[in-house]
Design an enzyme around this catalytic site. Sequence first.
Site, PDB file in Angstrom:
ATOM      1  N   TYR A   1     -29.627 -13.166  -3.295  1.00  0.00           N
ATOM      2  CA  TYR A   1     -28.663 -13.687  -4.266  1.00  0.00           C
ATOM      3  C   TYR A   1     -27.622 -14.542  -3.575  1.00  0.00           C
ATOM      4  O   TYR A   1     -27.537 -14.555  -2.338  1.00  0.00           O
ATOM      5  CB  TYR A   1     -28.005 -12.547  -5.043  1.00  0.00           C
ATOM      6  CG  TYR A   1     -26.963 -11.762  -4.269  1.00  0.00           C
ATOM      7  CD1 TYR A   1     -27.325 -10.907  -3.233  1.00  0.00           C
ATOM      8  CD2 TYR A   1     -25.607 -11.895  -4.564  1.00  0.00           C
ATOM      9  CE1 TYR A   1     -26.369 -10.186  -2.532  1.00  0.00           C
ATOM     10  CE2 TYR A   1     -24.644 -11.183  -3.860  1.00  0.00           C
ATOM     11  CZ  TYR A   1     -25.026 -10.337  -2.852  1.00  0.00           C
ATOM     12  OH  TYR A   1     -24.081  -9.636  -2.150  1.00  0.00           O
TER      13      TYR A   1
ATOM     14  N   ARG B   1     -27.793 -21.107   2.858  1.00  0.00           N
ATOM     15  CA  ARG B   1     -27.948 -19.666   3.113  1.00  0.00           C
ATOM     16  C   ARG B   1     -29.017 -19.076   2.191  1.00  0.00           C
ATOM     17  O   ARG B   1     -29.796 -18.217   2.602  1.00  0.00           O
ATOM     18  CB  ARG B   1     -26.605 -18.951   2.940  1.00  0.00           C
ATOM     19  CG  ARG B   1     -26.671 -17.492   3.367  1.00  0.00           C
ATOM     20  CD  ARG B   1     -25.314 -16.833   3.373  1.00  0.00           C
ATOM     21  NE  ARG B   1     -24.734 -16.771   2.045  1.00  0.00           N
ATOM     22  CZ  ARG B   1     -23.510 -16.333   1.780  1.00  0.00           C
ATOM     23  NH1 ARG B   1     -22.720 -15.941   2.763  1.00  0.00           N
ATOM     24  NH2 ARG B   1     -23.051 -16.298   0.554  1.00  0.00           N
TER      25      ARG B   1
ATOM     26  N   ARG C   1     -46.757  -2.610  -9.664  1.00  0.00           N
ATOM     27  CA  ARG C   1     -46.010  -2.038  -8.540  1.00  0.00           C
ATOM     28  C   ARG C   1     -46.915  -1.686  -7.364  1.00  0.00           C
ATOM     29  O   ARG C   1     -47.817  -0.862  -7.472  1.00  0.00           O
ATOM     30  CB  ARG C   1     -45.261  -0.783  -8.993  1.00  0.00           C
ATOM     31  CG  ARG C   1     -44.301  -0.277  -7.931  1.00  0.00           C
ATOM     32  CD  ARG C   1     -43.467   0.898  -8.422  1.00  0.00           C
ATOM     33  NE  ARG C   1     -42.492   1.279  -7.400  1.00  0.00           N
ATOM     34  CZ  ARG C   1     -42.790   1.996  -6.319  1.00  0.00           C
ATOM     35  NH1 ARG C   1     -44.015   2.424  -6.135  1.00  0.00           N
ATOM     36  NH2 ARG C   1     -41.856   2.281  -5.430  1.00  0.00           N
TER      37      ARG C   1
ATOM     38  N   LYS D   1     -28.983 -12.229   2.653  1.00  0.00           N
ATOM     39  CA  LYS D   1     -28.180 -11.863   1.476  1.00  0.00           C
ATOM     40  C   LYS D   1     -29.104 -11.219   0.440  1.00  0.00           C
ATOM     41  O   LYS D   1     -29.435 -11.793  -0.602  1.00  0.00           O
ATOM     42  CB  LYS D   1     -27.418 -13.068   0.913  1.00  0.00           C
ATOM     43  CG  LYS D   1     -26.231 -12.640   0.043  1.00  0.00           C
ATOM     44  CD  LYS D   1     -25.252 -13.761  -0.158  1.00  0.00           C
ATOM     45  CE  LYS D   1     -24.208 -13.461  -1.220  1.00  0.00           C
ATOM     46  NZ  LYS D   1     -23.289 -12.368  -0.902  1.00  0.00           N
TER      47      LYS D   1
ATOM     48  N   GLU E   1     -18.519  -5.420   9.343  1.00  0.00           N
ATOM     49  CA  GLU E   1     -17.905  -6.207   8.264  1.00  0.00           C
ATOM     50  C   GLU E   1     -17.542  -5.266   7.128  1.00  0.00           C
ATOM     51  O   GLU E   1     -17.843  -4.067   7.169  1.00  0.00           O
ATOM     52  CB  GLU E   1     -18.870  -7.294   7.769  1.00  0.00           C
ATOM     53  CG  GLU E   1     -20.163  -6.729   7.223  1.00  0.00           C
ATOM     54  CD  GLU E   1     -21.142  -7.790   6.708  1.00  0.00           C
ATOM     55  OE1 GLU E   1     -20.743  -8.924   6.424  1.00  0.00           O
ATOM     56  OE2 GLU E   1     -22.337  -7.434   6.574  1.00  0.00           O
TER      57      GLU E   1
ATOM     58  N   LEU F   1     -23.347 -10.474   7.308  1.00  0.00           N
ATOM     59  CA  LEU F   1     -23.666 -11.658   6.519  1.00  0.00           C
ATOM     60  C   LEU F   1     -22.753 -12.788   6.996  1.00  0.00           C
ATOM     61  O   LEU F   1     -21.534 -12.593   7.120  1.00  0.00           O
ATOM     62  CB  LEU F   1     -23.415 -11.386   5.030  1.00  0.00           C
ATOM     63  CG  LEU F   1     -23.812 -12.568   4.155  1.00  0.00           C
ATOM     64  CD1 LEU F   1     -25.335 -12.635   4.022  1.00  0.00           C
ATOM     65  CD2 LEU F   1     -23.165 -12.482   2.798  1.00  0.00           C
TER      66      LEU F   1
HETATM   67  C1  PLP Z   1     -21.740  -7.880   3.130  1.00  0.00           C
HETATM   68  C2  PLP Z   1     -20.959  -9.137   2.888  1.00  0.00           C
HETATM   69  N1  PLP Z   1     -20.308  -9.710   3.913  1.00  0.00           N
HETATM   70  C3  PLP Z   1     -19.598 -10.840   3.747  1.00  0.00           C
HETATM   71  C4  PLP Z   1     -19.489 -11.454   2.508  1.00  0.00           C
HETATM   72  C5  PLP Z   1     -18.686 -12.707   2.352  1.00  0.00           C
HETATM   73  O1  PLP Z   1     -19.532 -13.814   2.134  1.00  0.00           O
HETATM   74  P1  PLP Z   1     -19.021 -15.108   1.373  1.00  0.00           P
HETATM   75  O2  PLP Z   1     -17.825 -15.590   2.129  1.00  0.00           O
HETATM   76  O3  PLP Z   1     -20.168 -16.040   1.433  1.00  0.00           O
HETATM   77  O4  PLP Z   1     -18.653 -14.674  -0.013  1.00  0.00           O
HETATM   78  C6  PLP Z   1     -20.178 -10.900   1.420  1.00  0.00           C
HETATM   79  C7  PLP Z   1     -20.121 -11.531   0.111  1.00  0.00           C
HETATM   80  O5  PLP Z   1     -20.662 -11.068  -0.861  1.00  0.00           O
HETATM   81  C8  PLP Z   1     -20.941  -9.715   1.618  1.00  0.00           C
HETATM   82  O6  PLP Z   1     -21.612  -9.143   0.599  1.00  0.00           O
END
Ligand code: PLP
Length: 284
Positions: free
Chosen positions: A33, A52, A100, A147, A180, A205
């Site tokens: 997503y 991305r 499935r 993502k 993070e 991410l």
């Molecule tokens: C796990 C994670 N880290 C970092 C971010 C920040 O990413 P962005 O700056 O692209 O929103 C997100 C955003 O959803 C996230 O889910």
Amino acid sequence: MSRIAYVSGAYVPHRQAAVHIEDRGYQFADGVYEVIAVRGGTLLDEEPHLQRLHRSLKELRIPAPMSDTALGIVLREIVRRNNINAGIVYLQVTRGVAPRDHAFPRSATPTLVVTARASRRPDPRQWEGGIGVVTIPDIRWRRCDIKSIALVANVLGKQQAREAGVFEAWQVDGQGWITEGTSTNAWIVTNEATVVTRAADNAILNGVTRLALLDIIAREGCRLDERPFTVEEAKTAREAFLTSTTSDVLPVVRIDGAPVGDGKPGPLSRQLRAAYLAHAASPA
Ligand SMILES: Cc1ncc(COP(=O)(O)O)c(C=O)c1O
């Protein structure tokens, strides 16, 4: 005005929007997503978001559901039909519908869903006074660079933050390094005024806000160190903040209940937030 969603080829009323029960996103979280900010009716940093998206799709070996040109048209159409001036567009691509079975289906058409909504009015106390975070073990898989829609560990982490009465949970890996937040990237400012954030490896991410802020940091001539940092280092840092599409740059003033610096948003966090908001208002 009623909300409109896009589901694999059709614009439909949001309340009636649905996918099949054997969609692999529903059964296996087999999809990816993106969340793109809408500012002044236009998409912020569309290109890095699409880059991305392609990277995530490639890593999961899911074909792109359509060309970028066509996707750009759908994204804009969803913004227009929902009359969004400030808000977000959410887009999700799954491997598609198939009986499935864990292994990839022989043939499946990727499912594309796009929705949009206006931003909830942000609480000014969050940036004026800063927010708190708690630290929790990082229990996620080893490909957090993708993502993926498989977010249950992030969901549990965010709920822990809510129950602790704070905004976010900073996840900590087995070696004691902060990776993070559950939906945000983590940053600190050292006592020597160096901005520190973990390098974009498989444990985090690579946020599009993070990337925009790295450019801003270079432009503003701030010192930067892309390296991991520990909970202890974060707690004794001069400043801390987090970034994401929906939070912009938010000062972190408490970690596990202890104040960061003097417990108020620091000057560098405020400076970088202002510079980021200027970028968001008129992207370079
Ligand atoms: C796990 C994670 N880290 C970092 C971010 C920040 O990413 P962005 O700056 O692209 O929103 C997100 C955003 O959803 C996230 O889910």
